[in-house]
Design a protein around this motif. Sequence first.
Motif, PDB file in Angstrom:
ATOM      1  N   ASP A 286     -19.835  36.358  25.750  1.00 36.03           N
ATOM      2  CA  ASP A 286     -18.715  35.436  26.191  1.00 36.03           C
ATOM      3  C   ASP A 286     -17.748  36.201  27.197  1.00 36.03           C
ATOM      4  O   ASP A 286     -17.753  37.282  27.238  1.00 36.03           O
ATOM      5  CB  ASP A 286     -17.808  35.102  25.042  1.00 36.03           C
TER       6      ASP A 286
ATOM      7  N   ASP B  47     -14.691  35.998  27.242  1.00 30.07           N
ATOM      8  CA  ASP B  47     -13.606  36.643  26.786  1.00 30.07           C
ATOM      9  C   ASP B  47     -13.576  38.034  26.234  1.00 30.07           C
ATOM     10  O   ASP B  47     -12.595  38.544  25.778  1.00 30.07           O
ATOM     11  CB  ASP B  47     -12.831  35.582  25.881  1.00 30.07           C
TER      12      ASP B  47
ATOM     13  N   GLN C  47     -14.629  39.219  23.445  1.00 26.17           N
ATOM     14  CA  GLN C  47     -14.197  39.339  22.050  1.00 26.17           C
ATOM     15  C   GLN C  47     -15.159  40.067  21.345  1.00 26.17           C
ATOM     16  O   GLN C  47     -15.110  40.541  20.265  1.00 26.17           O
ATOM     17  CB  GLN C  47     -14.199  37.981  21.243  1.00 26.17           C
TER      18      GLN C  47
ATOM     19  N   ARG D 193     -15.184  42.381  16.058  1.00 29.51           N
ATOM     20  CA  ARG D 193     -14.604  41.405  17.023  1.00 29.51           C
ATOM     21  C   ARG D 193     -13.412  41.493  17.354  1.00 29.51           C
ATOM     22  O   ARG D 193     -12.311  41.635  16.301  1.00 29.51           O
ATOM     23  CB  ARG D 193     -15.017  40.037  16.449  1.00 29.51           C
TER      24      ARG D 193
ATOM     25  N   ARG E  67      -9.359  37.583  21.788  1.00 28.89           N
ATOM     26  CA  ARG E  67      -9.558  36.750  23.317  1.00 28.89           C
ATOM     27  C   ARG E  67      -8.696  37.824  24.166  1.00 28.89           C
ATOM     28  O   ARG E  67      -7.353  37.982  23.866  1.00 28.89           O
ATOM     29  CB  ARG E  67      -9.418  35.576  23.306  1.00 28.89           C
TER      30      ARG E  67
HETATM   31 MG    MG Z   1     -14.368  33.681  22.301  1.00 27.13          MG
END
Ligand code: MG
Length: 313
Positions: free
Chosen positions: A101, A103, A105, A203, A206
């Motif tokens: 992704d 962002d 993360q 994780r 963001r």
């Molecule tokens: Mg995300």
Amino acid sequence: MTTLYIAVPCYNEQEVLPETSARLIDKMQALIDGGKISYDSRVLFIDDGSNDKTWEIIQRLHSENRLAAGLKLSRNRGHQNALFGGLTVAGKYADAVISIDADLQDDINAIDLMLENFENGCDIVYGVRSKRDTDTFFKRVTAEGFYRFLKFMGAEVVFNHADYRLMSKRAIEELEGFGEVNLFLRGIVPMLGFKTAAVEYERAERLAGKSKYPLKKMLSLAWEGVTSLSIKPIRFITVLGAAVFIVSIIMLIYSLISHFIGNTTLGWTSLIVSIWAIGGLQLLAIGIIGEYLGKIYLETKRRPRFIIDKFLN
Ligand code: MG
Ligand code: UDP
């Protein structure tokens, strides 16, 4: 040497893209310098029909750095289709493609382990979240509920794995053979088989910008997952129908007996309640069947899953 492509779907990600691209390109460069991947490797940014500066940023990145490639879809098609588009295109050039992704993360340092597993003969390597400490309580509960719900509804997915994974060229080629238009990659990829492995990572939050998966999109993704992978909801209807039928027979016997005993003035409440209950159940059942019918309708059209507007490589 492995040619690696990193596919990054981006929808209105102008806030994170400068940082994300810098980190990913640094990572790529380090891997190239370390002799782990070939000089032809690329970070492929897929613009999923954004209406902010995302594509301008991608174009600039591409002109400034040979490691940055860009793919612009003709309009917003959603995360899964954008990702699929990226995989298909990247799979033509790469030996392995990692999807991540925009962002960040997902921890990019897991890429080393993914590559190692790929070198050891794995065709698919799943990135699995070990913790979700940084997610908000709400996000954590809804996201974990999402995996449980999918499993309960008969869709087999890898727990806590989103779309951060490595796929080999041949795994992507086989994936293209799955002709479905209603796409839920997390459910289809495990169906491919091949040798797989999982890599754990923590994780993070963001980097910037807002989540592009509000509860509404998440629910629709869950529903997509269930209805594209399993027919359990329809089976529930059958079971429910059978149960209601049994109850109605009992009611029939009961009312006949009441009638012959002469005890018939009672019953308005139970009558009105059953009318509403049966009516509601019927509507629900028709709705679920309609959902599947709608899916079949869309599948028969065989519409393209994505349309490429521009490609910078
Ligand atoms: Mg995300
Ligand atoms: N995304 C996309 N098209 C969409 C929605 C999202 O390509 O219509 C991308 C988005 O840019 C991001 C990824 O999908 O790279 C995951 O979205 P996000 O990080 O907002 O989801 P979350 O992590 O909050 O579940």
